[in-house]
Design a protein around this motif. Structure first.
Motif, PDB file in Angstrom:
ATOM      1  N   LYS A  17       0.831  -1.199   0.000  1.00 57.40           N
ATOM      2  CA  LYS A  17       0.000   0.000   0.000  1.00 57.40           C
ATOM      3  C   LYS A  17       0.872   1.257   0.000  1.00 57.40           C
ATOM      4  O   LYS A  17       0.608   2.215  -0.722  1.00 57.40           O
ATOM      5  CB  LYS A  17      -0.920  -0.009   1.217  1.00 57.40           C
ATOM      6  N   LEU A  18       1.922   1.230   0.783  1.00 57.78           N
ATOM      7  CA  LEU A  18       2.858   2.347   0.846  1.00 57.78           C
ATOM      8  C   LEU A  18       3.613   2.506  -0.479  1.00 57.78           C
ATOM      9  O   LEU A  18       3.856   3.616  -0.939  1.00 57.78           O
ATOM     10  CB  LEU A  18       3.835   2.131   1.994  1.00 57.78           C
ATOM     11  N   LEU A  19       3.935   1.377  -1.104  1.00 56.52           N
ATOM     12  CA  LEU A  19       4.615   1.411  -2.403  1.00 56.52           C
ATOM     13  C   LEU A  19       3.724   2.049  -3.469  1.00 56.52           C
ATOM     14  O   LEU A  19       4.180   2.888  -4.260  1.00 56.52           O
ATOM     15  CB  LEU A  19       5.028  -0.001  -2.813  1.00 56.52           C
ATOM     16  N   GLU A  20       2.447   1.694  -3.484  1.00 55.35           N
ATOM     17  CA  GLU A  20       1.519   2.275  -4.459  1.00 55.35           C
ATOM     18  C   GLU A  20       1.341   3.778  -4.223  1.00 55.35           C
ATOM     19  O   GLU A  20       1.292   4.556  -5.181  1.00 55.35           O
ATOM     20  CB  GLU A  20       0.156   1.568  -4.385  1.00 55.35           C
ATOM     21  N   LYS A  21       1.253   4.180  -2.971  1.00 54.99           N
ATOM     22  CA  LYS A  21       1.121   5.597  -2.655  1.00 54.99           C
ATOM     23  C   LYS A  21       2.374   6.364  -3.103  1.00 54.99           C
ATOM     24  O   LYS A  21       2.281   7.471  -3.637  1.00 54.99           O
ATOM     25  CB  LYS A  21       0.901   5.769  -1.144  1.00 54.99           C
ATOM     26  N   SER A  22       3.539   5.745  -2.930  1.00 56.23           N
ATOM     27  CA  SER A  22       4.793   6.376  -3.373  1.00 56.23           C
ATOM     28  C   SER A  22       4.807   6.537  -4.889  1.00 56.23           C
ATOM     29  O   SER A  22       5.230   7.580  -5.401  1.00 56.23           O
ATOM     30  CB  SER A  22       5.986   5.539  -2.936  1.00 56.23           C
ATOM     31  N   LYS A  23       4.347   5.529  -5.605  1.00 57.40           N
ATOM     32  CA  LYS A  23       4.298   5.624  -7.068  1.00 57.40           C
ATOM     33  C   LYS A  23       3.372   6.748  -7.513  1.00 57.40           C
ATOM     34  O   LYS A  23       3.703   7.506  -8.430  1.00 57.40           O
ATOM     35  CB  LYS A  23       3.801   4.298  -7.661  1.00 57.40           C
ATOM     36  N   GLU A  24       2.218   6.866  -6.862  1.00 56.71           N
ATOM     37  CA  GLU A  24       1.279   7.930  -7.209  1.00 56.71           C
ATOM     38  C   GLU A  24       1.909   9.306  -7.002  1.00 56.71           C
ATOM     39  O   GLU A  24       1.753  10.201  -7.828  1.00 56.71           O
ATOM     40  CB  GLU A  24       0.015   7.816  -6.358  1.00 56.71           C
TER      41      GLU A  24
END
Length: 117
Positions: free
Chosen positions: A67-74
């Motif tokens: 979830k943190l990885l996806e937020k970082s990508k965004e």
């Protein structure tokens, strides 16, 4: 009497300055929500894709929470080209040098840039 007045004025001036700084940090600038022109996003796409090939492997290695990885990508996709290039250069340094103090500091900088963007 005069020295008390001067001290009071300085104290009030400092408080107003800090309140204005807090207001600017909380509200941001009016241009923050501006939508860039379509032309810029098309020209930016190849640069962003090339940089993401350098950034993503490092983030996937260091960040275990999906979830943190996806937020970082965004957040990275929302950044301007200069910031993305800076993060890509830091990630390239991280992947080239392995596990050293320098790479830990570089990853800390990457994290700060992502969080503060």
């Amino acid at each position: 009497m005069r020295s008390k007045t001067v001290v009071s004025v300085r104290c009030i001036s400092a408080q107003i300055f800090f309140l204005l700084c807090a207001l600017l940090l909380a509200c941001g600038s009016p241009a923050y929500g501006a939508v860039p022109a379509q032309r810029q996003s098309i020209a930016r796409e190849p640069v962003l894709n090339a940089a993401m090939f350098k950034i993503l492997p490092v983030l996937e290695e260091k960040i275990e929470n999906r979830k943190l990885l996806e937020k970082s990508k965004e957040k990275i996709y929302a950044m301007n080209t200069h910031e993305v290039r800076l993060i890509a250069a830091l990630c390239e340094k991280i992947s080239d040098e392995g596990q050293t103090v320098n790479t830990d500091i570089a990853f800390l900088l990457v994290t700060a840039l992502i969080v503060l963007s």
